[in-house]
Scaffold this active site. Structure first.
Site, mmCIF file in Angstrom:
data_model
loop_
_atom_site.group_PDB
_atom_site.id
_atom_site.type_symbol
_atom_site.label_atom_id
_atom_site.label_comp_id
_atom_site.label_asym_id
_atom_site.label_seq_id
_atom_site.Cartn_x
_atom_site.Cartn_y
_atom_site.Cartn_z
ATOM 1 N N ARG A 121 0.862 -1.192 0.000
ATOM 2 C CA ARG A 121 0.000 0.000 0.000
ATOM 3 C C ARG A 121 0.894 1.236 0.000
ATOM 4 N NH1 ARG A 121 -3.460 2.388 5.054
ATOM 5 N NH2 ARG A 121 -1.547 3.587 5.258
ATOM 6 N N ASP A 175 -4.974 3.920 0.148
ATOM 7 C CA ASP A 175 -6.050 4.189 1.117
ATOM 8 C C ASP A 175 -6.460 5.663 1.035
ATOM 9 O OD1 ASP A 175 -7.753 4.307 3.273
ATOM 10 O OD2 ASP A 175 -6.301 3.602 4.769
ATOM 11 N N TRP A 229 -10.532 12.858 8.873
ATOM 12 C CA TRP A 229 -9.121 12.505 8.933
ATOM 13 C C TRP A 229 -8.924 11.194 8.184
ATOM 14 C CZ3 TRP A 229 -6.620 8.284 11.574
ATOM 15 C CH2 TRP A 229 -5.208 8.289 11.419
ATOM 16 N N GLU A 241 -8.882 1.960 -1.440
ATOM 17 C CA GLU A 241 -9.528 1.660 -0.156
ATOM 18 C C GLU A 241 -10.301 2.853 0.401
ATOM 19 O OE1 GLU A 241 -6.692 0.102 2.630
ATOM 20 O OE2 GLU A 241 -7.626 1.173 4.288
ATOM 21 N N GLU A 278 -4.200 -7.089 5.475
ATOM 22 C CA GLU A 278 -3.282 -6.022 5.903
ATOM 23 C C GLU A 278 -2.462 -6.541 7.085
ATOM 24 O OE1 GLU A 278 -3.562 -1.264 6.985
ATOM 25 O OE2 GLU A 278 -5.240 -2.558 7.515
ATOM 26 N N ARG A 300 -13.665 -4.777 3.804
ATOM 27 C CA ARG A 300 -12.476 -4.753 4.669
ATOM 28 C C ARG A 300 -12.799 -4.168 6.039
ATOM 29 N NH1 ARG A 300 -9.504 -1.055 5.587
ATOM 30 N NH2 ARG A 300 -7.506 -2.139 5.502
ATOM 31 N N HIS A 333 -8.887 6.817 2.955
ATOM 32 C CA HIS A 333 -9.242 7.106 4.340
ATOM 33 C C HIS A 333 -10.512 7.958 4.465
ATOM 34 C CE1 HIS A 333 -7.796 7.326 8.640
ATOM 35 N NE2 HIS A 333 -7.496 6.105 8.270
ATOM 36 N N GLU A 356 -13.472 -0.160 7.008
ATOM 37 C CA GLU A 356 -12.842 -0.176 8.336
ATOM 38 C C GLU A 356 -13.588 0.661 9.370
ATOM 39 O OE1 GLU A 356 -8.925 1.310 7.226
ATOM 40 O OE2 GLU A 356 -9.225 2.984 8.593
ATOM 41 N N TYR A 395 -2.668 11.721 5.593
ATOM 42 C CA TYR A 395 -2.919 10.428 6.222
ATOM 43 C C TYR A 395 -1.927 9.369 5.708
ATOM 44 C CZ TYR A 395 -4.319 5.773 6.942
ATOM 45 O OH TYR A 395 -4.244 4.454 7.274
HETATM 46 O O1 KDG Z 1 -7.213 3.908 14.243
HETATM 47 C C1 KDG Z 1 -7.270 4.236 12.901
HETATM 48 C C2 KDG Z 1 -6.395 3.301 12.090
HETATM 49 O O2 KDG Z 1 -6.686 1.984 12.399
HETATM 50 C C3 KDG Z 1 -6.536 3.537 10.615
HETATM 51 O O3 KDG Z 1 -6.218 4.851 10.333
HETATM 52 C C4 KDG Z 1 -5.627 2.592 9.841
HETATM 53 O O4 KDG Z 1 -6.712 3.205 7.798
HETATM 54 C C5 KDG Z 1 -6.023 2.434 8.410
HETATM 55 C C6 KDG Z 1 -5.561 1.244 7.704
HETATM 56 O O5 KDG Z 1 -5.990 1.058 6.589
HETATM 57 O O6 KDG Z 1 -4.778 0.486 8.285
HETATM 58 MG MG MG Z 2 -7.561 2.318 5.994
#
Ligand code: KDG
Ligand code: MG
Length: 469
Positions: free
Chosen positions: A209, A277, A469, A303, A406, A350, A279, A329, A221
């Site tokens: 990633r 990602d 975030w 992602e 992951e 995921r 996020h 997530e 991020y």
């Molecule tokens: O607590 C937040 C994290 O677990 C997250 O930011 C991690 O996005 C994440 C990832 O894909 O591992």
């Molecule tokens: Mg993530």
């Protein structure tokens, strides 16, 4: 942290309410609950031959005697759960870590959940799951579902230990020799991302990633900002007492990310699988544009493009691109997954086993996904504990529709407190053949690393408005 639930506190609470009617009602509910427990126990005993038999034929009845909650910070904060049983030496270990809200989960476990579990049969995992989910009337949410996952993992651990089998055997046995893993390559610029990706590939990873800092934005991020990747590694010691604020602007991000992948494909070649990602930071049309712009670089998946509230908006991304999509997530219920799976709006589900209610929930999500040709890619960051990573892999290697996992390498200080968990070799993760989950907690070692308040960062736009975030 553990405070045993006492009769006195029960009476104290009734006294505070000061309503005789309420006390009578709660007494009658409690006695009804006792009758149901007795009936359940009788039913299972009736199915067995010996009068002393419990849920498992040939084994004596088993009861939960205590639930211990261990909050510790060996590098990061973790909330660990130990479910003790009436069989000497038999206990289950679970993980109930929710980054930034650890004490809320610990309080839920100690104050609300533990009293409901003492004297129950830990082998009745599904019944306990349903009871803890639907029983309190107020269902769901990340705090309750993380607490429930911690208990669920510990109960599966007990079941595996009792059966003397690694968990994946109880879940149906192996469907593969290992779980294809991905790791993170993050950098301050394209060359640094390439460098970190090459190191991962030399270590055996086939899937990486990639995240890069966006020039002009403070903190992006998944990137080290202006720190070296080593200095930015997830130590709580590096975190502020209050959340740090990062700055995000989608226009800049949308220009840089496709160029990163153009660069990486040119440098690393076609074989390595690349992931990215978002996020949950983009609006639907921005996500559609990014997915479209990334098509030439053949990502394994893109992602978490959108906020978890906007599931229908995945349709828009689908209409514009063939880049595979992953999401989940921030989900905290198995039901969150249903719309995306049943419409085939994503390719990989995921969600986080530790935040959707554990193995019991994940099995159902995986089975539903299988029917719609969606694969799994359970969340596996460093801020969930090794028992959840172990649970991920036990499920991964026993389902037909596993996609990718992951992976995170825990530092020695974490492993001093929590032993076991998945191992990595030649691009794949695996679990040992130890009975149950294969993890343990050293409570004495945990005491050396007391909880330290820590938050995830937050983000704002350049104009100061709130940004995910
Ligand atoms: O607590 C937040 C994290 O677990 C997250 O930011 C991690 O996005 C994440 C990832 O894909 O591992
Ligand atoms: Mg993530």
């Amino acid at each position: 942290m553990h405070k045993p639930f006492s009769k006195a506190s029960q009476l104290g609470r009734r006294g505070f309410l000061g309503l005789a009617g309420v006390a009578a009602l709660s007494d009658s509910l409690l006695s009804r609950e006792r009758v149901v427990r007795a009936l359940l126990a009788k039913d299972t005993q009736a199915e067995n031959t010996g009068s002393t038999a419990g849920s498992s034929p040939g084994l004596p009845p088993l009861k939960i005697t205590d639930v211990r909650v261990i909050v510790t910070c060996p590098d990061r904060n973790y909330v660990l759960v130990k479910v003790l049983t009436s069989e000497p030496g038999l206990y289950g270990v679970g993980d109930a870590t929710l980054n930034g809200r650890e004490l809320a989960v610990a309080a839920d476990l100690e104050q609300h959940i533990s009293p409901l579990l003492v004297d129950r049969d830990p082998e009745q995992i599904e019944d306990i799951w349903q009871y803890l989910y639907r029983g309190p009337y107020w269902r769901g949410g990340p705090i309750q579902m993380t607490a429930l996952a911690g208990i669920d993992l510990a109960l599966w651990d007990i079941k595996g230990k009792r059966a003397n089998m690694p968990l994946y055997q109880l879940l149906g046995g192996r469907t593969r020799t290992g779980a294809l893993a991905y790791t993170h390559a993050s950098g301050r610029d394209f060359a640094e991302v390439e460098d970190v990706a090459r190191r991962a590939m030399r270590r055996g990873f086939k899937c990486v990633r990639a995240q890069v800092a966006i020039p002009g934005l403070e903190g992006t991020y998944g990137t080290p900002g202006n720190k070296t990747p080593e200095a930015a590694a997830g130590l709580v010691a590096n975190m502020a007492e209050l959340p740090q604020t990062e700055v995000f602007e989608p226009a800049l991000y949308l220009r840089v990310v496709p160029r990163l992948f153009e660069y990486l494909r040119a440098k690393l070649g076609p074989e390595v699988e690349l992931l990215h990602d978002c996020h949950e930071r983009l609006d639907p049309i921005q996500a559609a544009r990014l997915a479209h712009d990334l098509e030439p670089y053949h990502l394994f998946f893109l992602e978490d493009c959108l906020r978890p509230e906007y599931k229908e908006s995945f349709r828009l991304i689908r209409e514009h691109s063939t880049t595979p999509l992953a999401m989940g997530e921030l989900f905290n219920s198995p039901w969150d997954c249903v719309p995306l799976i049943k419409e085939q709006l994503i390719d990989y589900i995921r969600c986080d086993l530790g935040h959707i209610g554990g193995i019991t929930a994940a099995r159902k999500v995986a089975a539903l996904a299988e029917l719609f040709q969606v694969r799994t890619a359970w969340h596996g960051p460093g801020d969930i504990g090794p028992p959840t990573h172990a649970a991920n892999v036990h499920v991964d290697i026993s389902i037909p529709n596993f996609g990718i996992q992951e992976m995170f390498f825990f530092p020695d200080v974490t492993r001093e407190v929590i032993s076991g968990g998945p191992e990595f070799k030649d691009g794949y993760m695996n679990v040992s053949d130890l009975p149950g989950l294969g993890c343990d907690v050293d409570e004495e070692a945990a005491k050396k690393y007391p909880y330290r308040r820590a938050y995830l960062p937050t983000a704002r736009r350049k104009d100061g408005s709130v940004q995910d975030w």
